[in-house]
Design a protein around this motif. Structure first.
Motif, PDB file in Angstrom:
ATOM      1  N   THR A 171       0.836  -1.189   0.000  1.00 17.80           N
ATOM      2  CA  THR A 171       0.000   0.000   0.000  1.00 17.80           C
ATOM      3  C   THR A 171       0.872   1.240   0.000  1.00 17.80           C
ATOM      4  O   THR A 171       1.903   1.280   0.661  1.00 17.80           O
ATOM      5  CB  THR A 171      -0.934   0.007   1.228  1.00 17.80           C
ATOM      6  OG1 THR A 171      -0.136  -0.123   2.398  1.00 17.80           O
ATOM      7  CG2 THR A 171      -1.932  -1.117   1.152  1.00 17.80           C
ATOM      8  N   PRO A 172       0.482   2.266  -0.749  1.00 19.39           N
ATOM      9  CA  PRO A 172       1.324   3.444  -0.863  1.00 19.39           C
ATOM     10  C   PRO A 172       1.388   4.222   0.449  1.00 19.39           C
ATOM     11  O   PRO A 172       0.369   4.420   1.105  1.00 19.39           O
ATOM     12  CB  PRO A 172       0.636   4.279  -1.951  1.00 19.39           C
ATOM     13  CG  PRO A 172      -0.747   3.777  -2.031  1.00 19.39           C
ATOM     14  CD  PRO A 172      -0.718   2.363  -1.552  1.00 19.39           C
ATOM     15  N   GLN A 225       3.263   6.984  -5.762  1.00 21.77           N
ATOM     16  CA  GLN A 225       1.990   6.378  -6.125  1.00 21.77           C
ATOM     17  C   GLN A 225       2.215   5.366  -7.240  1.00 21.77           C
ATOM     18  O   GLN A 225       3.061   5.572  -8.100  1.00 21.77           O
ATOM     19  CB  GLN A 225       1.000   7.449  -6.593  1.00 21.77           C
ATOM     20  CG  GLN A 225       0.652   8.456  -5.514  1.00 21.77           C
ATOM     21  CD  GLN A 225      -0.034   7.808  -4.323  1.00 21.77           C
ATOM     22  OE1 GLN A 225      -0.931   6.989  -4.483  1.00 21.77           O
ATOM     23  NE2 GLN A 225       0.405   8.159  -3.127  1.00 21.77           N
ATOM     24  N   THR A 280      -5.016   0.872 -10.787  1.00 18.79           N
ATOM     25  CA  THR A 280      -4.029   0.501  -9.772  1.00 18.79           C
ATOM     26  C   THR A 280      -4.463  -0.743  -8.997  1.00 18.79           C
ATOM     27  O   THR A 280      -3.929  -1.025  -7.932  1.00 18.79           O
ATOM     28  CB  THR A 280      -3.788   1.663  -8.785  1.00 18.79           C
ATOM     29  OG1 THR A 280      -5.030   2.033  -8.194  1.00 18.79           O
ATOM     30  CG2 THR A 280      -3.163   2.858  -9.483  1.00 18.79           C
ATOM     31  N   TYR A 289       7.771   0.186  -8.593  1.00 23.51           N
ATOM     32  CA  TYR A 289       7.015   0.772  -7.484  1.00 23.51           C
ATOM     33  C   TYR A 289       7.606   0.362  -6.138  1.00 23.51           C
ATOM     34  O   TYR A 289       7.777   1.195  -5.243  1.00 23.51           O
ATOM     35  CB  TYR A 289       5.550   0.356  -7.583  1.00 23.51           C
ATOM     36  CG  TYR A 289       4.712   0.854  -6.442  1.00 23.51           C
ATOM     37  CD1 TYR A 289       4.529   2.217  -6.234  1.00 23.51           C
ATOM     38  CD2 TYR A 289       4.107  -0.038  -5.565  1.00 23.51           C
ATOM     39  CE1 TYR A 289       3.759   2.679  -5.184  1.00 23.51           C
ATOM     40  CE2 TYR A 289       3.331   0.420  -4.518  1.00 23.51           C
ATOM     41  CZ  TYR A 289       3.163   1.767  -4.327  1.00 23.51           C
ATOM     42  OH  TYR A 289       2.410   2.221  -3.287  1.00 23.51           O
TER      43      TYR A 289
END
Length: 167
Positions: free
Chosen positions: A8-9, A15, A24, A139
């Motif tokens: 989870t960001p 992001q 996403t 990410y």
């Protein structure tokens, strides 16, 4: 896929980059991710089949026009070679970011070999969202760097005690 499933960001942090058809949802595999993957697989395979049907009509048009065997062979070879190159370039694009100038130069070739690109999309969607592995790696690396920078900057630097100078 990585072992870290809690991606989870962080608040104010990096992001995730959205993927076509998935947004996403690929981060946590939520909000119908599995159904979307199945739909994308079926859709890309149906589009490839429809593309093959259109190419067959084009070939029949050449046969009706009686252009000759050499032209027929050239057309079939062109679509086969362009399809193979488009498949390969699309498949490699899921593992690493393609060079934008090379992609611009090959855009017309990939348009001619569109069936190859659709098949690459189909086969990749059987295992993951196309491009998910690449984006997940980027990410997770960005989140790790963000956390590292964030923890190394804790505290007010003005309130730190200054070390005595050595002469």
């Amino acid at each position: 896929m990585s072992e870290n499933t809690d991606v989870t960001p962080p608040a104010g942090g990096p992001q995730p980059e959205p993927l076509r058809f998935f947004g996403t949802t690929w981060v946590d595999h939520d909000q119908g991710y599995g159904l979307r993957r199945a739909g994308v697989a079926v859709g890309s395979l149906a589009a490839a089949a429809a593309g093959c049907l259109v190419l067959r009509f084009a070939y029949q048009g050449l046969a009706i026009a009686d252009v000759g065997g050499f032209v027929n062979i050239l057309v079939v070879a062109m679509f086969a070679i362009c399809g193979a190159i488009a498949f390969r370039r699309t498949w490699e694009g899921y593992a690493r970011r393609p060079d934008p100038t090379t992609e611009a130069q090959l855009r017309s070739l990939k348009a001619i070999g569109f069936v190859g690109s659709l098949l690459a999309y189909f086969f990749r969607s059987l295992t993951e969202a196309p491009g998910e592995k690449l984006r997940r790696g980027e990410y997770e690396q960005a989140v790790t760097q963000y956390e590292r920078r964030r923890t190394s900057r804790t505290g007010n630097p003005a309130s730190r005690k200054k070390a005595p100078r050595r002469r």
